[in-house]
Design a protein around this motif. Structure first.
Motif, PDB file in Angstrom:
ATOM      1  N   THR A 123       0.811  -1.219   0.000  1.00 44.32           N
ATOM      2  CA  THR A 123       0.000   0.000   0.000  1.00 44.32           C
ATOM      3  C   THR A 123       0.845   1.270   0.000  1.00 44.32           C
ATOM      4  OG1 THR A 123      -0.150  -0.060   2.419  1.00 44.32           O
ATOM      5  CG2 THR A 123      -1.933  -1.115   1.184  1.00 44.32           C
ATOM      6  N   GLU A 124       1.994   1.225   0.680  1.00 42.77           N
ATOM      7  CA  GLU A 124       2.832   2.427   0.761  1.00 42.77           C
ATOM      8  C   GLU A 124       4.232   2.064   1.249  1.00 42.77           C
ATOM      9  OE1 GLU A 124       2.927   6.741   3.117  1.00 42.77           O
ATOM     10  OE2 GLU A 124       1.102   5.548   3.067  1.00 42.77           O
ATOM     11  N   GLU A 125       5.246   2.614   0.558  1.00 41.86           N
ATOM     12  CA  GLU A 125       6.644   2.485   0.984  1.00 41.86           C
ATOM     13  C   GLU A 125       7.037   1.038   1.279  1.00 41.86           C
ATOM     14  OE1 GLU A 125       7.266   5.051   4.304  1.00 41.86           O
ATOM     15  OE2 GLU A 125       6.600   6.843   3.249  1.00 41.86           O
ATOM     16  N   GLU A 126       6.658   0.127   0.395  1.00 46.04           N
ATOM     17  CA  GLU A 126       6.980  -1.285   0.517  1.00 46.04           C
ATOM     18  C   GLU A 126       6.334  -1.942   1.737  1.00 46.04           C
ATOM     19  OE1 GLU A 126      11.177  -1.859   0.292  1.00 46.04           O
ATOM     20  OE2 GLU A 126      11.331  -1.070  -1.748  1.00 46.04           O
ATOM     21  N   LYS A 127       5.400  -1.245   2.348  1.00 43.47           N
ATOM     22  CA  LYS A 127       4.614  -1.826   3.434  1.00 43.47           C
ATOM     23  C   LYS A 127       3.204  -2.087   2.916  1.00 43.47           C
ATOM     24  CE  LYS A 127       7.026   0.348   7.325  1.00 43.47           C
ATOM     25  NZ  LYS A 127       7.419  -0.916   7.997  1.00 43.47           N
ATOM     26  N   GLY A 128       2.440  -2.855   3.678  1.00 43.06           N
ATOM     27  CA  GLY A 128       1.086  -3.114   3.227  1.00 43.06           C
ATOM     28  C   GLY A 128       0.380  -4.131   4.089  1.00 43.06           C
ATOM     29  N   LEU A 129      -0.646  -4.733   3.517  1.00 44.99           N
ATOM     30  CA  LEU A 129      -1.511  -5.662   4.239  1.00 44.99           C
ATOM     31  C   LEU A 129      -1.154  -7.105   3.912  1.00 44.99           C
ATOM     32  CD1 LEU A 129      -4.835  -3.754   3.526  1.00 44.99           C
ATOM     33  CD2 LEU A 129      -3.633  -3.824   5.718  1.00 44.99           C
ATOM     34  N   GLY A 130      -0.979  -7.909   4.952  1.00 46.02           N
ATOM     35  CA  GLY A 130      -0.729  -9.323   4.764  1.00 46.02           C
ATOM     36  C   GLY A 130       0.707  -9.658   4.410  1.00 46.02           C
ATOM     37  N   LYS A 131       0.999 -10.950   4.481  1.00 49.58           N
ATOM     38  CA  LYS A 131       2.317 -11.470   4.106  1.00 49.58           C
ATOM     39  C   LYS A 131       2.125 -12.753   3.309  1.00 49.58           C
ATOM     40  CE  LYS A 131       5.473  -8.686   5.840  1.00 49.58           C
ATOM     41  NZ  LYS A 131       6.167  -8.986   7.094  1.00 49.58           N
ATOM     42  N   ILE A 132       3.118 -13.070   2.480  1.00 46.94           N
ATOM     43  CA  ILE A 132       3.091 -14.307   1.720  1.00 46.94           C
ATOM     44  C   ILE A 132       4.508 -14.843   1.629  1.00 46.94           C
ATOM     45  CG2 ILE A 132       3.275 -13.073  -0.497  1.00 46.94           C
ATOM     46  CD1 ILE A 132       1.540 -15.329  -1.720  1.00 46.94           C
ATOM     47  N   GLY A 133       4.660 -16.145   1.753  1.00 49.26           N
ATOM     48  CA  GLY A 133       5.978 -16.761   1.691  1.00 49.26           C
ATOM     49  C   GLY A 133       5.863 -18.270   1.716  1.00 49.26           C
ATOM     50  N   ARG A 134       7.010 -18.933   1.624  1.00 49.10           N
ATOM     51  CA  ARG A 134       7.031 -20.396   1.584  1.00 49.10           C
ATOM     52  C   ARG A 134       7.484 -20.979   2.917  1.00 49.10           C
ATOM     53  NH1 ARG A 134       6.609 -22.299  -3.585  1.00 49.10           N
ATOM     54  NH2 ARG A 134       6.903 -20.753  -5.247  1.00 49.10           N
ATOM     55  N   MET A 135       6.716 -21.939   3.423  1.00 46.77           N
ATOM     56  CA  MET A 135       7.151 -22.674   4.604  1.00 46.77           C
ATOM     57  C   MET A 135       8.344 -23.550   4.241  1.00 46.77           C
ATOM     58  SD  MET A 135       3.625 -23.790   6.542  1.00 46.77           S
ATOM     59  CE  MET A 135       2.977 -24.718   5.138  1.00 46.77           C
ATOM     60  N   LEU A 136       9.132 -23.930   5.228  1.00 48.84           N
ATOM     61  CA  LEU A 136      10.319 -24.740   4.971  1.00 48.84           C
ATOM     62  C   LEU A 136       9.936 -26.121   4.436  1.00 48.84           C
ATOM     63  CD1 LEU A 136      12.509 -23.866   8.090  1.00 48.84           C
ATOM     64  CD2 LEU A 136      12.433 -22.770   5.845  1.00 48.84           C
ATOM     65  N   GLU A 137       8.801 -26.650   4.917  1.00 49.02           N
ATOM     66  CA  GLU A 137       8.327 -27.948   4.443  1.00 49.02           C
ATOM     67  C   GLU A 137       6.831 -27.880   4.162  1.00 49.02           C
ATOM     68  OE1 GLU A 137       9.238 -30.932   7.279  1.00 49.02           O
ATOM     69  OE2 GLU A 137      11.415 -30.670   7.141  1.00 49.02           O
ATOM     70  N   GLU A 138       6.393 -28.596   3.161  1.00 51.83           N
ATOM     71  CA  GLU A 138       4.963 -28.618   2.885  1.00 51.83           C
ATOM     72  C   GLU A 138       4.258 -29.544   3.868  1.00 51.83           C
ATOM     73  OE1 GLU A 138       4.427 -29.939  -1.117  1.00 51.83           O
ATOM     74  OE2 GLU A 138       4.611 -32.065  -0.612  1.00 51.83           O
ATOM     75  N   ILE A 139       3.030 -29.192   4.212  1.00 51.61           N
ATOM     76  CA  ILE A 139       2.211 -30.014   5.104  1.00 51.61           C
ATOM     77  C   ILE A 139       0.802 -30.079   4.533  1.00 51.61           C
ATOM     78  CG2 ILE A 139       3.565 -29.443   7.159  1.00 51.61           C
ATOM     79  CD1 ILE A 139       1.368 -27.481   7.971  1.00 51.61           C
ATOM     80  N   SER A 140      -0.020 -30.913   5.099  1.00 56.25           N
ATOM     81  CA  SER A 140      -1.394 -31.008   4.611  1.00 56.25           C
ATOM     82  C   SER A 140      -2.188 -29.788   5.057  1.00 56.25           C
ATOM     83  CB  SER A 140      -2.064 -32.283   5.129  1.00 56.25           C
ATOM     84  OG  SER A 140      -2.314 -32.185   6.524  1.00 56.25           O
ATOM     85  N   LEU A 141      -3.211 -29.463   4.307  1.00 53.80           N
ATOM     86  CA  LEU A 141      -4.089 -28.347   4.650  1.00 53.80           C
ATOM     87  C   LEU A 141      -4.730 -28.586   6.014  1.00 53.80           C
ATOM     88  CD1 LEU A 141      -5.576 -25.724   3.881  1.00 53.80           C
ATOM     89  CD2 LEU A 141      -7.263 -27.142   2.680  1.00 53.80           C
ATOM     90  N   GLU A 142      -5.117 -29.821   6.290  1.00 48.10           N
ATOM     91  CA  GLU A 142      -5.736 -30.145   7.572  1.00 48.10           C
ATOM     92  C   GLU A 142      -4.768 -29.901   8.730  1.00 48.10           C
ATOM     93  OE1 GLU A 142      -8.405 -33.672   9.607  1.00 48.10           O
ATOM     94  OE2 GLU A 142      -6.929 -34.222   8.086  1.00 48.10           O
ATOM     95  N   LYS A 143      -3.509 -30.270   8.562  1.00 46.55           N
ATOM     96  CA  LYS A 143      -2.520 -30.082   9.630  1.00 46.55           C
ATOM     97  C   LYS A 143      -2.280 -28.600   9.888  1.00 46.55           C
ATOM     98  CE  LYS A 143       2.049 -31.583  11.168  1.00 46.55           C
ATOM     99  NZ  LYS A 143       3.258 -32.406  10.845  1.00 46.55           N
ATOM    100  N   LEU A 144      -2.227 -27.806   8.823  1.00 44.64           N
ATOM    101  CA  LEU A 144      -2.038 -26.365   8.993  1.00 44.64           C
ATOM    102  C   LEU A 144      -3.245 -25.745   9.674  1.00 44.64           C
ATOM    103  CD1 LEU A 144      -0.367 -23.814   8.554  1.00 44.64           C
ATOM    104  CD2 LEU A 144      -1.367 -23.625   6.255  1.00 44.64           C
ATOM    105  N   ALA A 145      -4.439 -26.188   9.298  1.00 41.45           N
ATOM    106  CA  ALA A 145      -5.661 -25.676   9.925  1.00 41.45           C
ATOM    107  C   ALA A 145      -5.682 -26.003  11.421  1.00 41.45           C
ATOM    108  CB  ALA A 145      -6.889 -26.272   9.244  1.00 41.45           C
ATOM    109  N   MET A 146      -5.248 -27.198  11.791  1.00 44.85           N
ATOM    110  CA  MET A 146      -5.187 -27.587  13.194  1.00 44.85           C
ATOM    111  C   MET A 146      -4.172 -26.740  13.948  1.00 44.85           C
ATOM    112  SD  MET A 146      -7.437 -29.868  13.856  1.00 44.85           S
ATOM    113  CE  MET A 146      -6.857 -30.472  15.437  1.00 44.85           C
ATOM    114  N   LEU A 147      -3.067 -26.392  13.281  1.00 39.40           N
ATOM    115  CA  LEU A 147      -2.048 -25.539  13.899  1.00 39.40           C
ATOM    116  C   LEU A 147      -2.613 -24.147  14.169  1.00 39.40           C
ATOM    117  CD1 LEU A 147       0.942 -25.258  14.755  1.00 39.40           C
ATOM    118  CD2 LEU A 147       1.410 -24.420  12.433  1.00 39.40           C
ATOM    119  N   VAL A 148      -3.348 -23.591  13.206  1.00 37.20           N
ATOM    120  CA  VAL A 148      -3.982 -22.280  13.380  1.00 37.20           C
ATOM    121  C   VAL A 148      -4.959 -22.335  14.555  1.00 37.20           C
ATOM    122  CG1 VAL A 148      -5.537 -20.584  12.340  1.00 37.20           C
ATOM    123  CG2 VAL A 148      -3.723 -21.613  10.963  1.00 37.20           C
TER     124      VAL A 148
END
Length: 253
Positions: A123-148
């Motif tokens: 949104t401004e000066e390389e700052k903004g809303l949200g983040k996106i990146g890669r986890m070190l290892e892939e996991i199942s969607l269900e496992k990530l949901a349980m972690l959240v």
């Protein structure tokens, strides 16, 4: 206000937003502060009963122009209560999300590490809303949901996508993330962790290859309370800082 401006300068607020000092006297001496997510009836009443000098919330009580401040109107009633109790009221909303990096706080709470991390919506000066990146290892969607669910201490999360889908590229946006679905999909995220996702937005996201973990608006953004409370205690040790007793504003059966 100067202390709060350090972590959440008003210049970072979105144009539609209304953060800052919304009620009160800039010269008032502040000794006792209360921090909460929303200025609900319960929170405002509690602030009055506990005789705080200032109430700080994430979401602004006053969003648009008010032509009347009357007891019959639920917002007007809260404004009147704060004024009668001589309580200053401040909101730190998108300015906090962007400058203090609410998404990064959520990533820390999850206990995951993201590589090639970047802002989801600049949104401004390389700052903004949200983040996106890669986890070190892939996991199942269900496992990530349980972690959240576990790390944010939630009764449940709503998930769109196949349980066993492997996810690695993660986008996270505390609050309401419906408007960022297209961008997250465009940036090839496997999953978006956010809140306030309706039925059609959820199934349409899956059709674009993007799974959704809806942890609720309050569910993710409640981390605001402890962060701001700890910050104030560290910067102004003489302040008495009270924190909202965290609980979802809804219940399930």
């Amino acid at each position: 206000m100067e202390v709060l401006e350090v972590i959440a300068p008003l210049k970072y607020a979105e144009g539609w937003d209304n953060p800052g000092l919304l009620i009160g006297d800039e010269e008032k001496e502040i000794k006792r502060v209360m921090v909460a997510v929303d200025a609900t009836d319960e929170i405002v009443k509690g602030a009055c009963e506990r005789k705080v000098d200032m109430l700080i919330t994430h979401h602004p009580l006053i969003f648009s122009g008010m032509k009347q401040i009357k007891e019959e109107n639920f917002i007007g009633k809260r404004v009147r209560m704060l004024i009668k109790a001589d309580i200053c009221y401040c909101a730190m909303h998108t300015n906090f999300d962007i400058a203090a990096d609410m998404a990064d706080l959520a990533i820390q709470r999850l206990g995951i590490r993201l590589e090639q991390e970047e802002v989801l919506d600049v949104t401004e000066e390389e700052k903004g809303l949200g983040k996106i990146g890669r986890m070190l290892e892939e996991i199942s969607l269900e496992k990530l949901a349980m972690l959240v669910k576990e790390r944010f201490e939630l009764e449940s999360v709503l998930v769109y996508g196949e349980r066993e889908k492997k996810v690695k590229k993660v986008a996270i946006l505390p609050g309401s993330g419906k408007s960022e679905i297209a961008l997250a999909a465009q940036k090839k995220a496997d999953v978006l962790i956010t809140g306030d996702i309706d039925h059609h937005s959820g199934i349409d996201a899956v059709a674009q290859g993007l799974s959704i973990i809806d942890a609720g608006h309050y569910g993710l953004e409640k981390i605001f309370v402890k962060f701001v409370g700890d910050y104030l205690k560290k910067q102004k040790g003489e302040l008495e800082v009270l924190l909202e007793e965290l609980k979802n504003p809804f219940w399930r059966i």
